[in-house]
Design a protein around this motif. Structure first.
Motif, short mmCIF file in Angstrom:
data_model
loop_
_atom_site.label_atom_id
_atom_site.label_comp_id
_atom_site.label_asym_id
_atom_site.label_seq_id
_atom_site.Cartn_x
_atom_site.Cartn_y
_atom_site.Cartn_z
N ASP A 147 0.79 -1.23 0.00
CA ASP A 147 0.00 0.00 0.00
C ASP A 147 0.82 1.27 0.00
O ASP A 147 0.35 2.32 0.41
N ARG A 148 2.06 1.21 -0.50
CA ARG A 148 2.92 2.39 -0.40
C ARG A 148 3.06 3.12 -1.73
O ARG A 148 3.03 2.52 -2.80
N VAL A 149 3.21 4.43 -1.63
CA VAL A 149 3.68 5.24 -2.76
C VAL A 149 5.20 5.12 -2.74
O VAL A 149 5.86 5.63 -1.84
N LEU A 150 5.75 4.41 -3.71
CA LEU A 150 7.16 4.06 -3.70
C LEU A 150 8.06 5.17 -4.21
O LEU A 150 9.24 5.26 -3.83
N GLU A 151 7.53 6.00 -5.09
CA GLU A 151 8.36 7.00 -5.75
C GLU A 151 7.47 8.10 -6.30
O GLU A 151 6.37 7.82 -6.81
N VAL A 152 7.92 9.33 -6.20
CA VAL A 152 7.20 10.46 -6.77
C VAL A 152 8.13 11.20 -7.73
O VAL A 152 9.24 11.59 -7.35
N ASP A 153 7.71 11.36 -8.96
CA ASP A 153 8.43 12.14 -9.96
C ASP A 153 7.70 13.47 -10.10
O ASP A 153 6.75 13.60 -10.87
N ARG A 160 4.86 6.22 -8.55
CA ARG A 160 4.85 4.76 -8.61
C ARG A 160 4.18 4.27 -7.33
O ARG A 160 4.67 4.51 -6.22
N ILE A 161 3.04 3.59 -7.47
CA ILE A 161 2.19 3.25 -6.33
C ILE A 161 1.91 1.75 -6.36
O ILE A 161 1.63 1.17 -7.41
N GLN A 162 1.96 1.13 -5.19
CA GLN A 162 1.65 -0.29 -5.10
C GLN A 162 0.16 -0.53 -5.29
O GLN A 162 -0.69 0.28 -4.90
N GLY A 163 -0.16 -1.69 -5.85
CA GLY A 163 -1.53 -1.98 -6.24
C GLY A 163 -2.51 -2.16 -5.11
O GLY A 163 -3.72 -2.05 -5.30
N GLY A 164 -2.03 -2.44 -3.89
CA GLY A 164 -2.95 -2.67 -2.79
C GLY A 164 -3.32 -1.43 -2.00
O GLY A 164 -4.02 -1.52 -0.99
N ALA A 165 -2.88 -0.26 -2.45
CA ALA A 165 -3.16 0.97 -1.71
C ALA A 165 -4.63 1.36 -1.84
O ALA A 165 -5.14 1.56 -2.94
N LEU A 166 -5.32 1.47 -0.70
CA LEU A 166 -6.69 1.98 -0.70
C LEU A 166 -6.68 3.47 -1.03
O LEU A 166 -5.66 4.16 -0.83
N GLY A 167 -7.81 3.98 -1.50
CA GLY A 167 -7.88 5.37 -1.91
C GLY A 167 -7.34 6.36 -0.89
O GLY A 167 -6.44 7.17 -1.19
N PRO A 168 -7.84 6.36 0.36
CA PRO A 168 -7.35 7.32 1.35
C PRO A 168 -5.87 7.14 1.66
O PRO A 168 -5.17 8.11 1.95
N VAL A 169 -5.39 5.90 1.60
CA VAL A 169 -3.99 5.63 1.92
C VAL A 169 -3.06 6.26 0.89
O VAL A 169 -2.07 6.92 1.23
N LEU A 170 -3.38 6.10 -0.38
CA LEU A 170 -2.50 6.67 -1.40
C LEU A 170 -2.61 8.19 -1.44
O LEU A 170 -1.61 8.90 -1.63
N GLU A 171 -3.80 8.73 -1.23
CA GLU A 171 -3.95 10.19 -1.25
C GLU A 171 -3.21 10.84 -0.09
O GLU A 171 -2.63 11.92 -0.22
N GLU A 172 -3.21 10.19 1.07
CA GLU A 172 -2.51 10.73 2.22
C GLU A 172 -1.00 10.78 1.96
O GLU A 172 -0.31 11.71 2.41
N GLN A 173 -0.47 9.82 1.22
CA GLN A 173 0.95 9.82 0.90
C GLN A 173 1.31 10.83 -0.19
O GLN A 173 2.44 11.28 -0.27
N LEU A 174 0.35 11.18 -1.03
CA LEU A 174 0.60 12.17 -2.07
C LEU A 174 0.43 13.60 -1.56
O LEU A 174 1.01 14.54 -2.12
N ARG A 175 -0.34 13.76 -0.49
CA ARG A 175 -0.67 15.09 0.01
C ARG A 175 0.56 15.95 0.32
O ARG A 175 0.59 17.13 -0.05
#
Length: 516
Positions: A147-153, A160-175
Motif C-alpha cells: 500500500d505504499r507510494v514508492l516513488e514520486v516524480d 509509482r504506487i503499489q496496487g494494494g493501496a486503498l484510496g485514502p492511503v495513497l492520497e494521504e501519501q501524495l498530500r
C-alpha cells in the motif's frame, strides 16, 4: 483509531444504520416486515472446512472471520446472502502478501497445487468479481499490505504506487507533495488502486478523465507466465498497448502489483450550484450542451424526479442538475457562470448559492450504500445498474428502462416499485445513466427476485445497444451481457491471452472468459 470494516455489508460498522432507522426507512416501501433481520455474529457462522494447507512460508490464513469477510463483494445479492448466513462458497484461505515476491511465490504454489486465486482488491466489487463459483479449492488474494507510494516524480507529475493501496492511503501519501491522483469512485474509502485498474473504474468526476485508464503511465503485473512491466511514456504508437491488455482484465490475466500514475496539483478553487428543470427532455438537452461545450465540469450529475426526491435534492417533482467546478491554479467563478448560462438557455432555474442541492446530493451519495444495507435487512430489493449510450439514444433508453424494468418489478414482486435514474458521467457523444431499483421483496426470495429483474434489464440494454456496464466491471454477474457485447474475434484473442499467461487456469476463472 481505525473503524472496523463490516464483514457482511458496506463500509464500517459504526456507520451502519441502527434497527429503528431501518424500520423508519422501510415505511417508504409498503409490504415489508415490521423488524429488520439480525446481523449474524461471525462466531456463529457455519463455514465449510478449509481444503488448503499452504506451506508455512506463505502469508496465508484460514482464520474463519477473515474467510467470511472475503467470501463476497458488496452487491445487493452479496449482502443478502451474507445476512442469511450463506457462506457455502467461502474461500478456503486468504493470502496477505507484503511484497511482490510473495505474490510470485503464491501464484507458483497455486499453479502447482491446482488452487484457484481470486484477487480481492478492497472487496468492493458489485458484480460477483471477487468470489469463485466452482468446485476447486480457492484462495482470496488480498493485496492491501502492498500500500505504499514508492516513488514520486514531481517533474513529470507522476508516482509509482503499489496496487494494494486503498484510496485514502495513497492520497494521504501524495498530500505532502501537493499532488493528487484525483480519482474518487463512490467506493474510494474501500477500494484499491489495483482494483480500479483491473476493473477500469470510473471516478466521481463526471467529464473529461472519467476512467482510471486516462491516468495510467505504466503497469507492473505478475502473471503465472512471468512479470510484465511496461515503459513509462506520455504516449506511444508502438503497436497495441501492453497496459490495455491488463486494464479491465479483472484478475484473469495477472495481478497488478505496481503502477506509475499521472497526478495533478491539488485543487485550491472550487464552486458548485444546482439547477432544476421541469422535464427530463429539457434537462437532458442542457447536459448535452454542457458536455459538448468543452467546459469540463468536475460534477455534472443529472437526477430525475425520483432520484432527486430520494437524495433530498428536491421534492417538487422536478429534475435536478448538480454542477461543480474546480481548479488548482485559477478561480472558477467564470466557468461556473458558463455552466449556469447553458442551464438557463435550456429552461433551467439556477439555485441561489445558499439553496443549492449540491450538498444534499453529496451527503446522500456517500450514505446511500448504508441505506441500501439497512433496507436489505428489511427484505427490500435495493440495487442499481448502470450503462452508457450515445446521445441519440439516451431518451429512448431512459423511457424504455422506466417502462420495461418497472413492468418487470411489478411482475416479480406483485407491486409497483421505484426505478430512478441519474447521469453519473457525460461525454460529448453520450451519457452514462445509472438506475436505482427499490421494491418490496419476499423474505428468503430476495436474491432470486432481483436476479429476475436484473435479467430483464440486461436483455433490454443489449437490445438497445447500450453497454452492460459503464464502470462497475463485468465480473460473473455481467457475463451474459458482456458475451453479447464483445466481438467474437476479440473473444478469440482474449481466450488466447488467457491460455498463454495463465495456462493452469487458476486466475479468477469464469470472469470475462470461460474457465480453462
Amino acid at each position: 483509531m481505525t473503524a472496523e470494516r463490516s464483514w457482511w455489508g458496506w463500509g464500517t460498522t459504526d456507520r451502519a444504520l441502527p434497527d429503528d432507522e431501518c424500520v423508519q426507512l422501510a415505511r417508504l416501501v409498503p409490504g415489508l416486515p415490521d423488524r429488520p433481520r439480525s446481523v449474524p455474529r461471525v462466531g456463529d457462522l457455519a463455514l465449510p472446512p478449509s481444503r488448503l494447507a499452504a506451506p508455512a512460508a506463505l502469508p496465508v490464513t484460514t482464520e474463519p472471520a477473515v474467510r467470511a469477510a472475503h467470501t463476497y463483494g458488496k452487491a445487493y445479492r452479496d449482502v443478502v446472502r451474507a445476512l442469511s448466513g450463506d457462506l457455502a462458497g467461502a474461500p478456503d484461505a486468504v493470502a496477505h502478501p507484503s511484497t511482490e515476491d510473495d505474490v510470485v511465490r503464491l501464484l507458483d504454489w497455486a499453479g502447482s497445487a491446482g488452487v484457484v486465486v481470486v484477487p480481492f482488491g478492497g472487496g468492493s466489487s458489485v458484480v460477483g468479481g471477487v468470489e469463485y463459483r466452482g468446485d476447486r479449492p480457492w484462495l482470496s488474494l488480498d493485496l492491501t499490505r502492498l500500500d505504499r507510494v514508492l516513488e514520486v516524480d514531481a517533474v513529470s507529475r507522476a508516482a509509482r504506487i503499489q496496487g494494494g493501496a486503498l484510496g485514502p492511503v495513497l492520497e494521504e501519501q501524495l498530500r505532502p507533495h501537493g499532488l493528487t491522483l484525483r480519482h474518487f469512485p463512490q467506493s474510494f474509502e474501500f477500494s484499491t488502486l489495483g482494483g480500479w485498474l483491473a476493473t477500469r473504474a470510473g471516478g466521481h468526476y463526471a467529464t473529461l478523465h472519467t476512467h482510471i485508464d486516462d491516468l495510467v503511465e505504466s503497469l507492473r503485473v505478475v502473471t503465472p507466465a512471468g512479470v510484465s512491466e511496461s515503459w513509462r511514456l506520455p504516449g506511444s504508437g508502438a503497436g497495441p498497448s501492453p497496459d490495455r491488455l491488463f486494464l479491465g482484465s479483472e484478475g484473469t490475466l495477472g495481478v497488478i502489483t505496481e503502477a506509475w500514475m499521472r497526478l495533478q496539483d491539488r485543487p485550491r478553487f472550487r464552486a458548485s450550484t444546482s439547477a432544476t428543470f421541469a422535464s427530463m427532455v429539457e434537462a437532458t438537452a442542457a447536459v448535452r450542451a454542457i458536455a459538448q461545450a468543452g467546459v469540463h465540469p468536475a460534477n455534472c450529475r443529472l437526477l430525475d424526479p425520483g432520484e432527486a426526491a430520494l437524495s433530498g435534492a428536491s421534492t417538487a417533482g422536478e429534475c435536478v442538475l448538480v454542477l461543480g467546478v474546480e481548479s488548482a491554479g485559477l478561480p472558477v467563478e467564470g466557468r461556473l457562470a458558463e455552466l449556469t448560462g447553458l442551464a438557463r438557455d435550456h429552461g433551467g432555474v439556477v439555485a441561489a448559492a445558499e439553496d443549492s442541492a449540491a450538498g444534499a446530493w453529496r451527503s446522500s451519495f456517500l450514505r446511500m450504500p448504508y441505506v441500501r444495507d439497512g433496507l436489505a435487512r428489511m427484505s427490500a430489493i435495493v440495487e442499481t445498474f448502470e450503462t452508457a449510450c450515445t446521445w441519440d439514444r439516451v431518451a429512448e433508453l431512459y423511457g424504455t428502462v422506466q417502462a420495461e424494468v418497472g413492468a418487470a418489478v411489478r411482475e416479480v414482486t406483485g407491486a409497483p416499485g421505484l426505478v430512478n435514474c441519474r447521469f453519473t458521467h457525460v461525454y460529448p457523444d453520450g451519457a452514462a445513466p445509472y438506475f436505482t431499483v427499490i421494491a418490496a421483496g419476499r423474505p428468503g426470495s430476495e436474491v432470486a427476485m432481483w436476479d429476475d429483474v436484473k435479467t430483464a434489464a440486461t436483455e433490454l440494454l443489449g437490445r438497445l445497444g447500450a453497454t452492460v456496464t459503464h464502470h462497475h466491471a463485468v465480473g460473473r454477474d455481467h457475463r451474459p451481457g458482456y458475451d453479447r457485447q464483445r466481438p467474437e474475434p476479440f473473444a478469440l484473442a482474449l481466450r488466447a491471452a488467457k491460455a498463454a499467461l495463465d495456462p493452469a487456469g487458476i486466475l479468477n476463472p469464469g470472469v470475462l472468459v470461460d474457465a480453462v
